[in-house]
Design a protein around this motif. Structure first.
Motif, PDB file in Angstrom:
ATOM      1  N   GLU A   1     -11.287  -7.832  76.619  1.00 50.09           N
ATOM      2  CA  GLU A   1     -10.909  -6.841  75.597  1.00 50.09           C
ATOM      3  C   GLU A   1     -12.047  -5.725  75.434  1.00 50.09           C
ATOM      4  O   GLU A   1     -13.156  -6.161  75.057  1.00 50.09           O
ATOM      5  CB  GLU A   1     -10.464  -7.499  74.353  1.00 50.09           C
ATOM      6  N   ALA A   2     -11.925  -4.548  75.823  1.00 56.06           N
ATOM      7  CA  ALA A   2     -13.008  -3.477  75.655  1.00 56.06           C
ATOM      8  C   ALA A   2     -12.774  -2.786  74.237  1.00 56.06           C
ATOM      9  O   ALA A   2     -11.836  -2.053  74.283  1.00 56.06           O
ATOM     10  CB  ALA A   2     -12.814  -2.522  76.953  1.00 56.06           C
ATOM     11  N   GLY A   3     -13.634  -3.009  73.463  1.00 52.87           N
ATOM     12  CA  GLY A   3     -13.772  -2.626  72.161  1.00 52.87           C
ATOM     13  C   GLY A   3     -12.913  -3.483  71.190  1.00 52.87           C
ATOM     14  O   GLY A   3     -11.893  -3.280  70.832  1.00 52.87           O
ATOM     15  N   SER A   4     -13.364  -4.515  70.817  1.00 54.84           N
ATOM     16  CA  SER A   4     -12.534  -5.840  70.463  1.00 54.84           C
ATOM     17  C   SER A   4     -12.678  -6.009  68.782  1.00 54.84           C
ATOM     18  O   SER A   4     -12.011  -6.668  68.298  1.00 54.84           O
ATOM     19  CB  SER A   4     -13.281  -7.153  70.911  1.00 54.84           C
ATOM     20  N   GLY A   5     -13.718  -5.014  68.163  1.00 52.98           N
ATOM     21  CA  GLY A   5     -13.708  -4.991  66.947  1.00 52.98           C
ATOM     22  C   GLY A   5     -13.902  -6.553  66.269  1.00 52.98           C
ATOM     23  O   GLY A   5     -14.770  -6.992  66.590  1.00 52.98           O
TER      24      GLY A   5
ATOM     25  N   GLU B   1     -14.303 -20.093  56.492  1.00 51.55           N
ATOM     26  CA  GLU B   1     -15.144 -19.430  55.238  1.00 51.55           C
ATOM     27  C   GLU B   1     -15.809 -18.246  55.294  1.00 51.55           C
ATOM     28  O   GLU B   1     -16.644 -17.806  54.562  1.00 51.55           O
ATOM     29  CB  GLU B   1     -16.074 -20.612  54.834  1.00 51.55           C
ATOM     30  N   LEU B   2     -15.716 -17.797  56.472  1.00 52.22           N
ATOM     31  CA  LEU B   2     -16.522 -16.741  56.780  1.00 52.22           C
ATOM     32  C   LEU B   2     -16.186 -15.395  56.093  1.00 52.22           C
ATOM     33  O   LEU B   2     -14.917 -14.980  55.667  1.00 52.22           O
ATOM     34  CB  LEU B   2     -16.613 -16.097  58.062  1.00 52.22           C
ATOM     35  N   ASP B   3     -16.906 -14.672  55.596  1.00 54.05           N
ATOM     36  CA  ASP B   3     -16.760 -13.288  54.809  1.00 54.05           C
ATOM     37  C   ASP B   3     -15.823 -12.423  55.929  1.00 54.05           C
ATOM     38  O   ASP B   3     -16.503 -12.344  57.179  1.00 54.05           O
ATOM     39  CB  ASP B   3     -18.038 -12.586  54.394  1.00 54.05           C
ATOM     40  N   PRO B   4     -14.874 -11.659  55.621  1.00 54.54           N
ATOM     41  CA  PRO B   4     -14.228 -10.703  56.367  1.00 54.54           C
ATOM     42  C   PRO B   4     -15.225  -9.646  56.572  1.00 54.54           C
ATOM     43  O   PRO B   4     -16.118  -9.186  56.069  1.00 54.54           O
ATOM     44  CB  PRO B   4     -13.140 -10.222  55.469  1.00 54.54           C
ATOM     45  N   LEU B   5     -14.807  -9.500  57.999  1.00 52.39           N
ATOM     46  CA  LEU B   5     -15.682  -8.068  58.600  1.00 52.39           C
ATOM     47  C   LEU B   5     -15.021  -6.662  57.572  1.00 52.39           C
ATOM     48  O   LEU B   5     -14.108  -6.534  57.271  1.00 52.39           O
ATOM     49  CB  LEU B   5     -15.306  -7.762  59.932  1.00 52.39           C
ATOM     50  N   PRO B   6     -16.173  -5.952  57.247  1.00 51.09           N
ATOM     51  CA  PRO B   6     -15.859  -4.973  56.510  1.00 51.09           C
ATOM     52  C   PRO B   6     -14.952  -3.628  56.979  1.00 51.09           C
ATOM     53  O   PRO B   6     -15.048  -3.554  58.371  1.00 51.09           O
ATOM     54  CB  PRO B   6     -16.984  -4.160  55.781  1.00 51.09           C
ATOM     55  N   LEU B   7     -14.010  -3.133  56.403  1.00 54.59           N
ATOM     56  CA  LEU B   7     -13.344  -2.052  56.913  1.00 54.59           C
ATOM     57  C   LEU B   7     -14.362  -0.835  57.104  1.00 54.59           C
ATOM     58  O   LEU B   7     -15.106  -0.482  55.949  1.00 54.59           O
ATOM     59  CB  LEU B   7     -11.981  -1.444  56.150  1.00 54.59           C
ATOM     60  N   THR B   8     -14.216  -0.094  58.069  1.00 53.65           N
ATOM     61  CA  THR B   8     -15.316   1.074  58.222  1.00 53.65           C
ATOM     62  C   THR B   8     -14.434   2.280  58.680  1.00 53.65           C
ATOM     63  O   THR B   8     -15.112   3.411  58.554  1.00 53.65           O
ATOM     64  CB  THR B   8     -16.110   0.856  59.658  1.00 53.65           C
ATOM     65  N   GLY B   9     -13.154   2.508  58.832  1.00 54.10           N
ATOM     66  CA  GLY B   9     -12.356   3.405  59.216  1.00 54.10           C
ATOM     67  C   GLY B   9     -12.224   3.506  60.640  1.00 54.10           C
ATOM     68  O   GLY B   9     -11.561   4.259  61.375  1.00 54.10           O
ATOM     69  N   GLU B  10     -13.094   2.564  61.591  1.00 52.85           N
ATOM     70  CA  GLU B  10     -12.993   2.431  63.061  1.00 52.85           C
ATOM     71  C   GLU B  10     -12.166   1.466  63.265  1.00 52.85           C
ATOM     72  O   GLU B  10     -11.942   1.200  64.611  1.00 52.85           O
ATOM     73  CB  GLU B  10     -14.287   2.675  63.458  1.00 52.85           C
ATOM     74  N   ARG B  11     -11.842   0.699  62.678  1.00 54.47           N
ATOM     75  CA  ARG B  11     -11.171  -0.674  63.054  1.00 54.47           C
ATOM     76  C   ARG B  11     -10.220  -1.101  62.011  1.00 54.47           C
ATOM     77  O   ARG B  11     -10.393  -0.713  60.671  1.00 54.47           O
ATOM     78  CB  ARG B  11     -12.365  -1.890  63.449  1.00 54.47           C
ATOM     79  N   THR B  12      -9.272  -2.175  62.017  1.00 56.78           N
ATOM     80  CA  THR B  12      -8.522  -2.797  61.197  1.00 56.78           C
ATOM     81  C   THR B  12      -8.860  -4.128  61.056  1.00 56.78           C
ATOM     82  O   THR B  12      -9.303  -4.704  62.204  1.00 56.78           O
ATOM     83  CB  THR B  12      -7.138  -2.658  61.458  1.00 56.78           C
ATOM     84  N   VAL B  13      -8.897  -4.944  60.034  1.00 58.21           N
ATOM     85  CA  VAL B  13      -9.169  -6.307  60.109  1.00 58.21           C
ATOM     86  C   VAL B  13      -7.952  -7.132  59.365  1.00 58.21           C
ATOM     87  O   VAL B  13      -7.104  -6.544  58.560  1.00 58.21           O
ATOM     88  CB  VAL B  13     -10.424  -6.562  59.433  1.00 58.21           C
ATOM     89  N   PRO B  14      -7.925  -8.205  59.708  1.00 63.10           N
ATOM     90  CA  PRO B  14      -6.799  -9.217  58.800  1.00 63.10           C
ATOM     91  C   PRO B  14      -7.327  -9.525  57.299  1.00 63.10           C
ATOM     92  O   PRO B  14      -8.456  -9.358  57.417  1.00 63.10           O
ATOM     93  CB  PRO B  14      -6.612 -10.562  59.907  1.00 63.10           C
TER      94      PRO B  14
END
Length: 262
Positions: free
Chosen positions: A53-57, A6-19
């Motif tokens: 994982e270094a830089g796990s986003g 139920e968590l809100d997705p992490l927003p796109l910032t241009g620095e990471r990708t999200v499912p």
């Protein structure tokens, strides 16, 4: 209290990708394909090991690695990302920290995974030396990054404003050697046959079409939306080369370098 689903997705910032973002699906699957390559089905590297994982986003990659590794630490500097990882992926040990000064004891980690991150860092050699420090003897560092020759062809500065420096194959390999890693191998990621066919149907290919629309802000054609949403990890293929033939990866989309701590 929200459950992980139920968590809100992490927003796109241009620095990471999200499912879970339809227009981001191509980039997400391209990233996810490399994590799958590191799983026991494609590689025994992370099986039953202590992995960082270094830089796990967003944390999805660390979660995939945690299905097989003994312990997975997800390290990121962004507090929002760490809070999200803690809430959504409880089997991962999320840690907030700076990649320029890894908060781990020397010789305490078996495998470090750093995917699509090094091109965002200002002190790239310093980060690699920190990885060398915290790895155990015979430990392995895995670094993936866009291939500058294909991602920003002919440019002195990267196309992505969040990138500080991108690498050609030999440049990345030589930097890892400078940081103390033994030469092992480098793998290139490519479009498989189905993506190659889709590329032929869109001006500039799938990547170029998406980039152009992101810049212009125009609506996506239905055909492009359908093509992007259809991409899976099976649509990408890999080729591995030794140092002597690393130049053969010049046409790859992403580089995945494996460095051993001798």
């Amino acid at each position: 209290m929200s459950t992980p689903s139920e968590l809100d997705p992490l927003p796109l910032t241009g620095e990471r990708t999200v499912p879970g973002v339809a227009r981001e699906n191509y980039w997400f699957r391209r990233h996810e394909a490399v994590y799958q390559m590191l799983s026991p089905a494609g590689n025994e590297l992370c099986a039953a090991k202590v992995v960082l994982e270094a830089g796990s986003g967003e944390g999805y990659g660390a979660n995939l690695l945690a299905q097989h590794a003994e312990t997975v630490f997800a390290l990121d500097y962004d507090q929002q990302a760490i809070a999200h990882t803690c809430a959504k992926y409880p089997q991962v040990a999320a840690v907030r920290g700076n990649l320029a000064a890894l908060p781990f004891q020397s010789g305490s980690i078996d495998v470090i995974v750093n995917l699509q991150v090094i091109e965002h860092l200002w002190d790239q050699i310093g980060f690699l030396r920190e990885c060398h420090r915290v790895l155990r003897e015979n430990g392995t560092l895995v670094v993936s990054t866009p291939n500058r020759i294909t991602f920003s062809p002919g440019r002195r500065t990267p196309l992505n404003p969040f990138h500080t420096k991108e690498f050609a194959p030999k440049e990345l390999w030589d930097l890892m050697v400078e940081a103390g890693f033994a030469r092992t191998s480098m793998t290139g990621l490519y479009h498989g046959a189905r993506l190659a066919e889709l590329d032929s149907k869109h001006p500039g290919g799938l990547i170029g079409a998406q980039t152009e629309l992101a810049i212009s802000g125009q609506a996506w054609p239905e055909a492009l939306r359908d093509a992007v949403s259809s991409v899976t990890t099976k649509d990408f293929v890999f080729e591995t080369r030794a140092y002597e033939t690393v130049g053969e990866l010049d046409t790859s989309l992403d580089l995945i370098a494996f460095g051993a701590k001798a």
